[in-house]
Write a protein that holds these residues in place. Structure first.
Motif, PDB file in Angstrom:
ATOM      1  N   MET A 166      -5.370 -14.236  -3.786  1.00  0.00           N
ATOM      2  CA  MET A 166      -4.545 -15.128  -2.983  1.00  0.00           C
ATOM      3  C   MET A 166      -3.811 -14.355  -1.882  1.00  0.00           C
ATOM      4  O   MET A 166      -3.803 -14.765  -0.711  1.00  0.00           O
ATOM      5  CB  MET A 166      -3.529 -15.838  -3.885  1.00  0.00           C
ATOM      6  N   TYR A 167      -3.203 -13.210  -2.243  1.00  0.00           N
ATOM      7  CA  TYR A 167      -2.474 -12.422  -1.243  1.00  0.00           C
ATOM      8  C   TYR A 167      -3.427 -11.821  -0.216  1.00  0.00           C
ATOM      9  O   TYR A 167      -3.079 -11.685   0.960  1.00  0.00           O
ATOM     10  CB  TYR A 167      -1.650 -11.335  -1.926  1.00  0.00           C
ATOM     11  N   LYS A 168      -4.626 -11.446  -0.650  1.00  0.00           N
ATOM     12  CA  LYS A 168      -5.598 -10.916   0.292  1.00  0.00           C
ATOM     13  C   LYS A 168      -5.978 -11.965   1.331  1.00  0.00           C
ATOM     14  O   LYS A 168      -6.074 -11.685   2.531  1.00  0.00           O
ATOM     15  CB  LYS A 168      -6.849 -10.419  -0.431  1.00  0.00           C
ATOM     16  N   ARG A 169      -6.170 -13.203   0.868  1.00  0.00           N
ATOM     17  CA  ARG A 169      -6.488 -14.285   1.818  1.00  0.00           C
ATOM     18  C   ARG A 169      -5.339 -14.508   2.785  1.00  0.00           C
ATOM     19  O   ARG A 169      -5.548 -14.746   3.983  1.00  0.00           O
ATOM     20  CB  ARG A 169      -6.800 -15.572   1.052  1.00  0.00           C
ATOM     21  N   ALA A 170      -4.122 -14.435   2.266  1.00  0.00           N
ATOM     22  CA  ALA A 170      -2.960 -14.633   3.124  1.00  0.00           C
ATOM     23  C   ALA A 170      -2.848 -13.513   4.165  1.00  0.00           C
ATOM     24  O   ALA A 170      -2.526 -13.768   5.335  1.00  0.00           O
ATOM     25  CB  ALA A 170      -1.691 -14.689   2.271  1.00  0.00           C
ATOM     26  N   LEU A 171      -3.100 -12.273   3.747  1.00  0.00           N
ATOM     27  CA  LEU A 171      -3.041 -11.162   4.693  1.00  0.00           C
ATOM     28  C   LEU A 171      -4.110 -11.291   5.766  1.00  0.00           C
ATOM     29  O   LEU A 171      -3.889 -10.941   6.932  1.00  0.00           O
ATOM     30  CB  LEU A 171      -3.211  -9.836   3.938  1.00  0.00           C
ATOM     31  N   ASP A 172      -5.270 -11.800   5.393  1.00  0.00           N
ATOM     32  CA  ASP A 172      -6.356 -11.966   6.363  1.00  0.00           C
ATOM     33  C   ASP A 172      -6.002 -12.978   7.449  1.00  0.00           C
ATOM     34  O   ASP A 172      -6.621 -12.981   8.525  1.00  0.00           O
ATOM     35  CB  ASP A 172      -7.634 -12.400   5.646  1.00  0.00           C
ATOM     36  N   GLN A 173      -5.029 -13.843   7.180  1.00  0.00           N
ATOM     37  CA  GLN A 173      -4.622 -14.847   8.163  1.00  0.00           C
ATOM     38  C   GLN A 173      -3.601 -14.303   9.167  1.00  0.00           C
ATOM     39  O   GLN A 173      -3.321 -14.953  10.170  1.00  0.00           O
ATOM     40  CB  GLN A 173      -4.023 -16.068   7.444  1.00  0.00           C
ATOM     41  N   LEU A 174      -3.037 -13.111   8.881  1.00  0.00           N
ATOM     42  CA  LEU A 174      -2.033 -12.529   9.769  1.00  0.00           C
ATOM     43  C   LEU A 174      -2.708 -11.722  10.872  1.00  0.00           C
ATOM     44  O   LEU A 174      -3.857 -11.293  10.720  1.00  0.00           O
ATOM     45  CB  LEU A 174      -1.091 -11.636   8.953  1.00  0.00           C
ATOM     46  N   ASP A 178      -1.189  -6.240  13.920  1.00  0.00           N
ATOM     47  CA  ASP A 178       0.119  -6.028  13.288  1.00  0.00           C
ATOM     48  C   ASP A 178      -0.038  -5.434  11.896  1.00  0.00           C
ATOM     49  O   ASP A 178       0.729  -4.550  11.478  1.00  0.00           O
ATOM     50  CB  ASP A 178       0.875  -7.357  13.202  1.00  0.00           C
ATOM     51  N   LEU A 179      -1.034  -5.911  11.147  1.00  0.00           N
ATOM     52  CA  LEU A 179      -1.272  -5.404   9.800  1.00  0.00           C
ATOM     53  C   LEU A 179      -1.706  -3.944   9.853  1.00  0.00           C
ATOM     54  O   LEU A 179      -1.267  -3.119   9.047  1.00  0.00           O
ATOM     55  CB  LEU A 179      -2.342  -6.255   9.112  1.00  0.00           C
ATOM     56  N   GLU A 180      -2.541  -3.611  10.822  1.00  0.00           N
ATOM     57  CA  GLU A 180      -2.977  -2.223  10.973  1.00  0.00           C
ATOM     58  C   GLU A 180      -1.814  -1.315  11.359  1.00  0.00           C
ATOM     59  O   GLU A 180      -1.768  -0.147  10.957  1.00  0.00           O
ATOM     60  CB  GLU A 180      -4.089  -2.140  12.016  1.00  0.00           C
ATOM     61  N   ALA A 181      -0.847  -1.845  12.111  1.00  0.00           N
ATOM     62  CA  ALA A 181       0.323  -1.056  12.498  1.00  0.00           C
ATOM     63  C   ALA A 181       1.147  -0.671  11.275  1.00  0.00           C
ATOM     64  O   ALA A 181       1.652   0.461  11.185  1.00  0.00           O
ATOM     65  CB  ALA A 181       1.177  -1.830  13.496  1.00  0.00           C
ATOM     66  N   ILE A 182       1.294  -1.598  10.327  1.00  0.00           N
ATOM     67  CA  ILE A 182       2.042  -1.290   9.100  1.00  0.00           C
ATOM     68  C   ILE A 182       1.249  -0.333   8.220  1.00  0.00           C
ATOM     69  O   ILE A 182       1.803   0.600   7.631  1.00  0.00           O
ATOM     70  CB  ILE A 182       2.363  -2.589   8.332  1.00  0.00           C
ATOM     71  N   ILE A 280      15.490  -7.855   2.946  1.00  0.00           N
ATOM     72  CA  ILE A 280      15.439  -8.328   4.330  1.00  0.00           C
ATOM     73  C   ILE A 280      14.131  -9.088   4.496  1.00  0.00           C
ATOM     74  O   ILE A 280      13.056  -8.517   4.296  1.00  0.00           O
ATOM     75  CB  ILE A 280      15.511  -7.168   5.333  1.00  0.00           C
ATOM     76  N   VAL A 281      14.230 -10.352   4.836  1.00  0.00           N
ATOM     77  CA  VAL A 281      13.045 -11.196   4.973  1.00  0.00           C
ATOM     78  C   VAL A 281      12.685 -11.286   6.452  1.00  0.00           C
ATOM     79  O   VAL A 281      13.384 -11.929   7.243  1.00  0.00           O
ATOM     80  CB  VAL A 281      13.291 -12.596   4.385  1.00  0.00           C
ATOM     81  N   ALA A 282      11.593 -10.634   6.829  1.00  0.00           N
ATOM     82  CA  ALA A 282      11.154 -10.613   8.226  1.00  0.00           C
ATOM     83  C   ALA A 282      10.278 -11.824   8.527  1.00  0.00           C
ATOM     84  O   ALA A 282       9.622 -12.374   7.640  1.00  0.00           O
ATOM     85  CB  ALA A 282      10.373  -9.336   8.504  1.00  0.00           C
ATOM     86  N   GLU A 283      10.285 -12.220   9.777  1.00  0.00           N
ATOM     87  CA  GLU A 283       9.455 -13.346  10.210  1.00  0.00           C
ATOM     88  C   GLU A 283       8.079 -12.892  10.679  1.00  0.00           C
ATOM     89  O   GLU A 283       7.165 -13.709  10.790  1.00  0.00           O
ATOM     90  CB  GLU A 283      10.161 -14.097  11.355  1.00  0.00           C
ATOM     91  N   SER A 284       7.930 -11.582  10.952  1.00  0.00           N
ATOM     92  CA  SER A 284       6.648 -11.076  11.429  1.00  0.00           C
ATOM     93  C   SER A 284       6.417  -9.675  10.899  1.00  0.00           C
ATOM     94  O   SER A 284       7.357  -8.965  10.504  1.00  0.00           O
ATOM     95  CB  SER A 284       6.608 -11.054  12.959  1.00  0.00           C
ATOM     96  N   LEU A 285       5.154  -9.261  10.920  1.00  0.00           N
ATOM     97  CA  LEU A 285       4.808  -7.895  10.516  1.00  0.00           C
ATOM     98  C   LEU A 285       5.339  -6.876  11.518  1.00  0.00           C
ATOM     99  O   LEU A 285       5.675  -5.751  11.155  1.00  0.00           O
ATOM    100  CB  LEU A 285       3.291  -7.760  10.391  1.00  0.00           C
ATOM    101  N   GLN A 286       5.422  -7.263  12.786  1.00  0.00           N
ATOM    102  CA  GLN A 286       5.950  -6.352  13.808  1.00  0.00           C
ATOM    103  C   GLN A 286       7.380  -5.942  13.477  1.00  0.00           C
ATOM    104  O   GLN A 286       7.761  -4.784  13.664  1.00  0.00           O
ATOM    105  CB  GLN A 286       5.904  -7.012  15.183  1.00  0.00           C
ATOM    106  N   GLN A 287       8.179  -6.883  12.998  1.00  0.00           N
ATOM    107  CA  GLN A 287       9.560  -6.571  12.656  1.00  0.00           C
ATOM    108  C   GLN A 287       9.630  -5.571  11.507  1.00  0.00           C
ATOM    109  O   GLN A 287      10.473  -4.672  11.500  1.00  0.00           O
ATOM    110  CB  GLN A 287      10.313  -7.854  12.303  1.00  0.00           C
ATOM    111  N   ILE A 288       8.736  -5.711  10.532  1.00  0.00           N
ATOM    112  CA  ILE A 288       8.709  -4.764   9.417  1.00  0.00           C
ATOM    113  C   ILE A 288       8.339  -3.380   9.918  1.00  0.00           C
ATOM    114  O   ILE A 288       8.953  -2.367   9.539  1.00  0.00           O
ATOM    115  CB  ILE A 288       7.730  -5.238   8.328  1.00  0.00           C
ATOM    116  N   ALA A 289       7.324  -3.296  10.795  1.00  0.00           N
ATOM    117  CA  ALA A 289       6.898  -2.011  11.339  1.00  0.00           C
ATOM    118  C   ALA A 289       8.018  -1.332  12.128  1.00  0.00           C
ATOM    119  O   ALA A 289       8.221  -0.115  12.028  1.00  0.00           O
ATOM    120  CB  ALA A 289       5.666  -2.193  12.218  1.00  0.00           C
ATOM    121  N   LYS A 290       8.777  -2.112  12.899  1.00  0.00           N
ATOM    122  CA  LYS A 290       9.886  -1.543  13.668  1.00  0.00           C
ATOM    123  C   LYS A 290      10.978  -1.015  12.743  1.00  0.00           C
ATOM    124  O   LYS A 290      11.543   0.053  12.981  1.00  0.00           O
ATOM    125  CB  LYS A 290      10.454  -2.595  14.621  1.00  0.00           C
TER     126      LYS A 290
END
Length: 525
Positions: A166-174, A178-182, A280-290
């Motif tokens: 389930m989480y893999k499918r969710a990650l594939d939708q992002l 951005d995912l590669e940056a993290i 801290i709940v981020a709205e995007s993967l970019q925010q987590i990477a920063k």
């Protein structure tokens, strides 16, 4: 080898340099965006008061919690929250351990026992509705028995695979970029062996015991919230994205006993570094990477800390912030596949945890996901039975590979963990068993049973020192209860039986004959 170490350090330095350049660029953008505000602030030189270093205010509820804890400490109490009510108490041992009153203890047990009764003690068919820790430790209190391991393990493992998919499918939708940056960040930072990096996060000596751990951390808990708030604001989030959590004592104790049994047996809780946490709940993967870029520039080896502190608007503070460890679970997810980032932040010596979530991923399961995670901890991959799974004390795989377990290693068995000598796969010789209940036995074993001389420490504070036979107190021994009274004499099949002496609290000794735990008088005929 020295060459490999040199190469690792060189790559690490290059990585920090790259992060630093990105951070400097972020700081330039931040300064540009804040120019009007800074210009307005210059009027303070003409009479207005200079603003303080913190622009994030702690919520009223957190302020009251800290004030209450400090008031309890100043009254020679403790800052341990009751498992049920949250009321501060000092019950670290004895029959009320972890609870502020007998009523709260009864309520807690009654609640969990009732949940088992509501499913007719059918653990196998209703395990997702039940609390994993309680079931594994106390199912017998409700007259329930753990299901056959193969059936129970198959259920949990199947659910684990389902969650991962389930989480893999969710990650594939992002967004892939951005995912590669993290995932460009290391799975574990700073680079090193997991055990070595984990030791960087150990608490100071003044936070050794559970009582001291709670007391030390609560004094600077508001600083954790302030730091987290500034970190969130630096990437465009607000304090509405923050959530504070404080681990209750039963969960804290269970994790310590499970992962560090030898230390917890000595009442050493310095490896407990997630007692106080801010999510801290981020709205995007970019925010987590920063956020990760900023945090890496506050590491122990950072030579210049002014830039990240400037980004966080904390450059004027005298507090000391050090990021000791970052665990990137977007690279190596948790057992059930959940991806997040765990950060250990040391503030003025004490280590806290900051957890970085992606809102979309977090809301897929919410509280249900946290409940499932407990079950996954009890049934990790590779376990073959309740009584023969071998693992290191760290359940998350942060230790080295398990050895032959003849001495020194920790072997997880039904009901607890064992370290010591073995023969033919059974406890045999000298060893220590750490029961999940909190009890501990140190002494001699024979064919998997307590046999010979040993000491049994009860979690209530009681203690028995003496002879054992066939897993029971048998022969000469001494039993001391937590209140200070004691019995010294003969035991049989786990009970006071034979000649003995009872010492009362006032120091008086009463000699006599005992029969199955009761004192009797021998009447001549």
């Amino acid at each position: 080898s020295p060459c490999v170490q040199s190469l690792r350090k060189g790559l690490f330095a290059l990585l920090i340099c790259t992060r630093w350049q990105a951070l400097a660029h972020m700081g330039a953008k931040s300064s540009s965006a804040q120019a009007p505000a800074q210009s307005a602030g210059q009027s303070s030189a003409q009479g207005e008061e200079e603003p303080g270093p913190y622009q994030v205010e702690t919520p009223e509820q957190l302020q009251k919690y800290v004030e209450g804890a400090i008031a309890a400490l100043e009254a020679d109490g403790a800052a341990i929250p009751c498992e049920v009510s949250g009321v501060f108490h000092d019950n670290c041992r004895g029959h009320l351990r972890d609870f502020s009153s007998a009523k709260h203890k009864r309520d807690w047990y009654d609640k969990h026992i009732q949940s088992l009764k509501e499913v007719s003690s059918d653990i196998l068919g209703n395990w997702q509705k039940l609390d994993a820790d309680f079931v594994m430790l106390h199912a017998g209190l409700a007259g329930a028995a753990l299901p056959p391991f193969q059936l129970m393990g198959a259920k949990v493992q199947a659910k684990m695979r389902e969650e991962r998919a389930m989480y893999k499918r969710a990650l594939d939708q992002l967004p892939r970029s951005d995912l590669e940056a993290i995932r460009a960040f290391d799975a574990l930072w700073p680079p090193g062996l997991p055990d070595d990096v984990k030791e960087l996060t150990i608490q100071p000596e003044e936070a050794t015991t559970m009582r001291l751990n709670y007391a030390t951390g609560v004094r600077t808990l508001e600083l954790l919230y302030v730091f987290s708030g500034h970190l969130a604001e630096a990437v465009g989030l607000g304090t509405r994205n923050l959530e504070v959590s404080i681990k209750r004592p039963i969960r804290m104790r269970n994790k310590a006993v499970f992962r560090y049994p030898q230390e917890s047996a000595r009442n050493d809780f310095r490896h407990s570094t997630d007692v106080y946490r801010v999510s801290i709940v981020a709205e995007s993967l970019q925010q987590i990477a920063k956020m990760m870029s900023i945090l890496e520039c506050l590491g122990r080896e950072t030579f210049e800390r002014s830039k990240p502190l400037e980004i966080l608007k904390l450059s004027h503070t005298r507090e000391h912030f050090v990021v000791e460890r970052i665990k990137n679970r977007f690279v190596e997810p948790a057992a059930g596949g959940y991806p997040d980032v765990l950060v250990n932040l040391r503030i003025n010596g004490y280590v806290y945890e900051i957890q970085l979530h992606h809102r979309g991923l977090l809301e897929l399961r919410g509280d249900a996901g946290r409940a499932l995670a407990k079950w996954f901890e009890h049934f990790p991959a590779g376990r073959e039975g309740y009584g023969n799974f071998v693992a290191h004390a760290n359940a998350q795989g942060e230790g080295n590979a398990a050895g032959d377990n003849q001495t020194g290693e920790v072997k997880r068995l039904a009901g607890g963990r064992y370290t010591g000598e073995e023969k033919d796969g059974e406890r045999h010789g000298q060893g220590t068993f750490y029961y999940n209940s909190g009890d501990r036995y140190e002494g001699q074993w024979q064919s998997g049973k307590k046999h010979g001389m040993g000491t049994y420490h009860y979690n209530s504070g009681d203690r028995y020192v003496g002879s054992f036979q066939d897993d029971r107190m048998h022969g000469k021994g001494k039993f001391v209860n937590s209140g200070g009274e004691s019995y010294e004499g003969e035991f049989r099949e786990g009970m006071r039986h034979g000649e003995g002496r009872w010492w009362t609290l006032n120091g008086n000794a009463e000699e006599g004959t005992w029969w199955r735990n009761k004192r009797v008088e021998i009447i001549g005929v």
